[in-house]
Design a protein around this motif. Structure first.
Motif, PDB file in Angstrom:
ATOM      1  N   SER A 117      23.597 -26.094 -53.287  1.00 22.77           N
ATOM      2  CA  SER A 117      24.118 -26.824 -54.318  1.00 22.77           C
ATOM      3  C   SER A 117      24.382 -25.413 -55.443  1.00 22.77           C
ATOM      4  CB  SER A 117      23.973 -27.594 -55.451  1.00 22.77           C
ATOM      5  OG  SER A 117      22.933 -28.093 -54.975  1.00 22.77           O
ATOM      6  N   PHE A 118      23.196 -24.031 -55.693  1.00 25.59           N
ATOM      7  CA  PHE A 118      24.927 -23.311 -55.820  1.00 25.59           C
ATOM      8  C   PHE A 118      24.905 -22.134 -55.136  1.00 25.59           C
ATOM      9  CE2 PHE A 118      22.149 -25.352 -59.726  1.00 25.59           C
ATOM     10  CZ  PHE A 118      23.166 -25.832 -60.835  1.00 25.59           C
ATOM     11  N   PRO A 166      34.387 -39.104 -48.835  1.00 26.23           N
ATOM     12  CA  PRO A 166      33.398 -37.779 -49.190  1.00 26.23           C
ATOM     13  C   PRO A 166      33.704 -37.770 -50.180  1.00 26.23           C
ATOM     14  CG  PRO A 166      35.937 -37.832 -48.230  1.00 26.23           C
ATOM     15  CD  PRO A 166      35.395 -39.461 -48.486  1.00 26.23           C
ATOM     16  N   VAL A 167      32.407 -36.816 -50.524  1.00 25.94           N
ATOM     17  CA  VAL A 167      32.333 -36.247 -51.805  1.00 25.94           C
ATOM     18  C   VAL A 167      32.267 -34.428 -51.803  1.00 25.94           C
ATOM     19  CG1 VAL A 167      30.975 -35.770 -54.233  1.00 25.94           C
ATOM     20  CG2 VAL A 167      31.142 -37.946 -53.314  1.00 25.94           C
ATOM     21  N   ALA A 168      33.293 -33.357 -52.881  1.00 26.35           N
ATOM     22  CA  ALA A 168      32.799 -32.110 -53.171  1.00 26.35           C
ATOM     23  C   ALA A 168      33.106 -31.392 -53.920  1.00 26.35           C
ATOM     24  CB  ALA A 168      34.096 -32.128 -51.971  1.00 26.35           C
ATOM     25  N   LEU A 169      32.323 -30.858 -54.185  1.00 22.15           N
ATOM     26  CA  LEU A 169      31.862 -30.138 -54.916  1.00 22.15           C
ATOM     27  C   LEU A 169      33.169 -28.919 -55.973  1.00 22.15           C
ATOM     28  CD1 LEU A 169      29.411 -31.645 -55.402  1.00 22.15           C
ATOM     29  CD2 LEU A 169      28.795 -30.392 -57.354  1.00 22.15           C
ATOM     30  N   CYS A 170      33.936 -29.185 -56.355  1.00 18.51           N
ATOM     31  CA  CYS A 170      35.042 -27.240 -57.041  1.00 18.51           C
ATOM     32  C   CYS A 170      33.812 -26.727 -58.121  1.00 18.51           C
ATOM     33  CB  CYS A 170      36.551 -28.021 -56.524  1.00 18.51           C
ATOM     34  SG  CYS A 170      36.486 -28.436 -54.702  1.00 18.51           S
ATOM     35  N   ASP A 171      33.056 -25.670 -57.689  1.00 19.36           N
ATOM     36  CA  ASP A 171      32.709 -24.851 -59.035  1.00 19.36           C
ATOM     37  C   ASP A 171      31.443 -25.862 -59.617  1.00 19.36           C
ATOM     38  OD1 ASP A 171      33.528 -22.047 -57.869  1.00 19.36           O
ATOM     39  OD2 ASP A 171      35.326 -22.867 -58.974  1.00 19.36           O
ATOM     40  N   GLY A 172      31.062 -26.782 -59.426  1.00 18.73           N
ATOM     41  CA  GLY A 172      30.390 -27.288 -59.534  1.00 18.73           C
ATOM     42  C   GLY A 172      31.093 -29.004 -60.192  1.00 18.73           C
ATOM     43  N   HIS A 224      33.900 -18.562 -56.079  1.00 15.95           N
ATOM     44  CA  HIS A 224      34.440 -19.899 -56.423  1.00 15.95           C
ATOM     45  C   HIS A 224      33.174 -20.455 -55.021  1.00 15.95           C
ATOM     46  CE1 HIS A 224      37.586 -19.395 -59.647  1.00 15.95           C
ATOM     47  NE2 HIS A 224      38.150 -18.598 -58.382  1.00 15.95           N
ATOM     48  N   THR A 225      32.509 -21.337 -55.627  1.00 17.63           N
ATOM     49  CA  THR A 225      31.583 -22.505 -54.353  1.00 17.63           C
ATOM     50  C   THR A 225      32.186 -23.870 -54.403  1.00 17.63           C
ATOM     51  OG1 THR A 225      29.975 -21.229 -55.487  1.00 17.63           O
ATOM     52  CG2 THR A 225      29.854 -22.739 -53.742  1.00 17.63           C
ATOM     53  N   LEU A 226      32.690 -23.713 -52.949  1.00 18.15           N
ATOM     54  CA  LEU A 226      32.866 -25.404 -52.377  1.00 18.15           C
ATOM     55  C   LEU A 226      31.628 -25.856 -51.461  1.00 18.15           C
ATOM     56  CD1 LEU A 226      34.872 -27.196 -52.145  1.00 18.15           C
ATOM     57  CD2 LEU A 226      35.500 -26.081 -49.563  1.00 18.15           C
ATOM     58  N   THR A 227      31.402 -26.867 -52.143  1.00 18.52           N
ATOM     59  CA  THR A 227      30.306 -27.090 -51.591  1.00 18.52           C
ATOM     60  C   THR A 227      30.408 -29.001 -51.347  1.00 18.52           C
ATOM     61  OG1 THR A 227      29.122 -26.248 -53.369  1.00 18.52           O
ATOM     62  CG2 THR A 227      27.778 -27.991 -51.797  1.00 18.52           C
ATOM     63  N   CYS A 256      23.888 -35.555 -50.320  1.00 18.75           N
ATOM     64  CA  CYS A 256      24.324 -36.549 -51.111  1.00 18.75           C
ATOM     65  C   CYS A 256      24.017 -36.112 -52.582  1.00 18.75           C
ATOM     66  CB  CYS A 256      23.356 -37.843 -51.196  1.00 18.75           C
ATOM     67  SG  CYS A 256      24.238 -38.745 -52.145  1.00 18.75           S
ATOM     68  N   VAL A 257      24.613 -35.465 -53.470  1.00 13.29           N
ATOM     69  CA  VAL A 257      25.043 -35.716 -54.992  1.00 13.29           C
ATOM     70  C   VAL A 257      25.082 -36.215 -55.635  1.00 13.29           C
ATOM     71  CG1 VAL A 257      26.439 -33.876 -53.809  1.00 13.29           C
ATOM     72  CG2 VAL A 257      27.584 -35.483 -54.794  1.00 13.29           C
TER      73      VAL A 257
END
Ligand code: FES
Length: 177
Positions: free
Chosen positions: A55-56, A150-156, A96-99, A142-143
């Motif tokens: 995640s991080f 579909p789901v992504a997290l852009c910097d959380g 930056h983090t793309l999850t 699975c978030v």
């Protein structure tokens, strides 16, 4: 029942109340979900650290402490695990983090194509950070937002129904910043 509630077992033994999440960052809910799924049992230590890492992008002192406290394992044991396995990194990820969520619902909705496109655009594999230290590409399982797959997290920040174009635009914005 809210997890913060303190109930009694066997008539007079207070049940453990997990500590509050370290911040509002939604990624902590994902981490907490892994621990809750395992009943906050100690054997969930490695799985939970995996969730923190995916995640991080890395483990830091605060996250290791939070997990150790939540699972009631000695901090030394949590650090022992975090430093023993090569999979874990204690270094900060990119700026930056793309999850990208690769859970079943998101996979069915094309998460694999998002991952492939992100890897191609960034020239890195999942779990890596670009050489300039700008962007880390991470996976999650699975978030908790399956209906928006579909789901992504852009910097959380959770972004549902993520399209390839939206994702590439986001990467572009981060690149030119
Ligand atoms: S599988 Fe992606 S949010 Fe649940």
């Amino acid at each position: 029942m809210p997890e913060s509630d303190c109930t009694v077992q066997g008539g007079n033994v207070p049940v453990f109340t997990p500590p509050p999440l370290p911040s509002e960052d939604k990624r902590w809910k994902i981490v907490n979900g892994t621990m809750r799924k395992n009943g906050f049992a100690r054997h969930a230590l490695i799985e939970t650290l995996h969730t923190v890492q995916s995640s991080f992008g890395y483990l830091d002192d605060d996250s290791i402490r939070f997990v150790a406290q939540s699972l009631r394992v000695p901090l030394s044991q949590a650090y022992g695990v975090a430093t023993f396995y090569h999979y874990f990194t204690l270094k900060p990820p990119g700026k930056h983090t793309l999850t990208i969520c690769a859970g079943t619902a998101c996979y069915i909705k094309g998460a694999d194509k998002l991952i492939a496109a992100a890897e191609k655009r960034l020239g890195i594999a999942q779990g890596q950070t670009t050489k300039d230290g700008e962007i880390s590409l991470m996976m999650a399982r699975c978030v908790g937002a399956c209906s928006r797959a579909p789901v992504a997290l852009c910097d959380g920040e959770v972004v549902g129904e993520m399209t390839r174009e939206q994702m590439l635009e986001q990467l572009e914005r981060w690149t030119v910043e």
